[in-house]
Design an enzyme around this catalytic site. Structure first.
Site, mmCIF file in Angstrom:
data_model
loop_
_atom_site.group_PDB
_atom_site.id
_atom_site.type_symbol
_atom_site.label_atom_id
_atom_site.label_comp_id
_atom_site.label_asym_id
_atom_site.label_seq_id
_atom_site.Cartn_x
_atom_site.Cartn_y
_atom_site.Cartn_z
ATOM 1 N N ASP A 30 0.578 -1.299 0.114
ATOM 2 C CA ASP A 30 0.122 -0.132 0.081
ATOM 3 C C ASP A 30 0.817 1.352 -0.067
ATOM 4 O O ASP A 30 0.694 2.165 0.703
ATOM 5 C CB ASP A 30 -1.056 0.022 1.103
ATOM 6 C CG ASP A 30 -2.020 -1.014 1.227
ATOM 7 O OD1 ASP A 30 -1.968 -2.003 0.231
ATOM 8 O OD2 ASP A 30 -2.632 -1.274 2.310
ATOM 9 N N LYS A 135 -6.648 -5.001 -3.013
ATOM 10 C CA LYS A 135 -7.254 -5.633 -1.724
ATOM 11 C C LYS A 135 -8.282 -4.771 -1.345
ATOM 12 O O LYS A 135 -7.910 -3.289 -1.392
ATOM 13 C CB LYS A 135 -6.244 -6.072 -0.925
ATOM 14 C CG LYS A 135 -5.255 -4.908 -0.280
ATOM 15 C CD LYS A 135 -4.255 -5.443 0.457
ATOM 16 C CE LYS A 135 -3.348 -4.444 1.256
ATOM 17 N NZ LYS A 135 -4.098 -3.654 2.316
ATOM 18 N N CYS A 168 -1.876 -2.490 7.944
ATOM 19 C CA CYS A 168 -1.933 -3.721 6.575
ATOM 20 C C CYS A 168 -0.764 -4.447 6.654
ATOM 21 O O CYS A 168 -0.980 -5.515 6.008
ATOM 22 C CB CYS A 168 -2.068 -2.694 5.358
ATOM 23 S SG CYS A 168 -3.659 -1.981 5.110
#
Ligand code: C5J
Length: 226
Positions: A30, A135, A168
């Site tokens: 990310d 995701k 994450c």
């Protein structure tokens, strides 16, 4: 490129770990404008996004190392379909952000696929051929084909980098650990809006004999692989 089957040992905590570069993947979690730049999802939640910048240089060095040595590189992006059909109500309606997921912001709609804010930062942009996993959740395995991609390539060890350490990155490491992958987390290649959560997140991974994995850093990986 490293030879097939040539194991190297990486200095790490709680103990050194051996890996086969041919069976290893770097997962870049990310590193998106929505988390690292002003006007994105991270800032809507009240965070100082500049705190994440320190991970960019070490991530770039690690990406260069992986690309030079032929280690598989995979990128992830957190975000939702434009119609938000994959965004749980409980996530969209949570808290009191300055802009909710899906609202128009300076980098397009917040945390929505295809918008400028959802894109990866230019410094760490994927090369052609490097898989990018979209995701909807915090973990990179949930509702994605990451597991199949790793299985088809015979991957056993993951080097997990990115943001944020305790959200994450941690969720992905926990998911991967339960699926039987060995996870190495280079601490300098991760960052959090909460430095104390970053520190504690790394301690939680390596505690109890490495209950979730191993903690190392980009220079130690460079020494082992470079
Ligand atoms: C968060 C992430 N922090 N990539 N996402 O919401 O860690």
């Amino acid at each position: 490129m490293l030879n097939m089957g040539s194991e190297v040992t990486v200095d790490a905590e709680p103990e050194p770990i051996a890996l086969d570069p041919q069976k290893t993947a770097v997962i870049m979690i990310d590193m998106q404008r929505d988390f690292l730049e002003p006007g994105g999802f991270g800032e809507t939640l009240g965070n100082d996004v500049s705190l994440l910048k320190k991970a960019v240089g070490p991530c770039k060095a690690l990406l260069d190392l992986a690309r030079r040595t032929g280690i598989l590189v995979i990128h992830t992006r957190e975000g939702h379909r434009p119609d938000l059909s994959d965004a749980p109500k409980a996530k969209v309606e949570r808290g009191a952000p300055s802009m909710r997921i899906g609202s128009p912001g300076p980098m397009g709609r917040i945390l929505v696929r295809g918008e400028p804010g959802h894109d990866l930062i230019p410094e760490l942009y994927p090369l052609p051929g490097e898989p990018v996993i979209d995701k909807p959740g915090k973990g990179a395995f949930y509702a994605t084909d990451l597991g199949s991609i790793l299985q088809h390539r015979g991957i056993e060890t993951l080097i997990v980098c990115g943001v944020t350490t305790e959200v994450c990155v941690h969720t992905t490491v926990r998911e991967a650990n339960d699926r039987g992958y060995k996870c190495i987390v280079p601490g300098d290649c991760c960052a959090s809006y909460f430095p104390e959560f970053h520190e504690m997140g790394l301690r939680m991974i390596k505690a109890q004999g490495g209950i979730f994995g191993w903690v190392s850093d980009s220079q130690k990986l460079q020494r082992a692989l470079g």
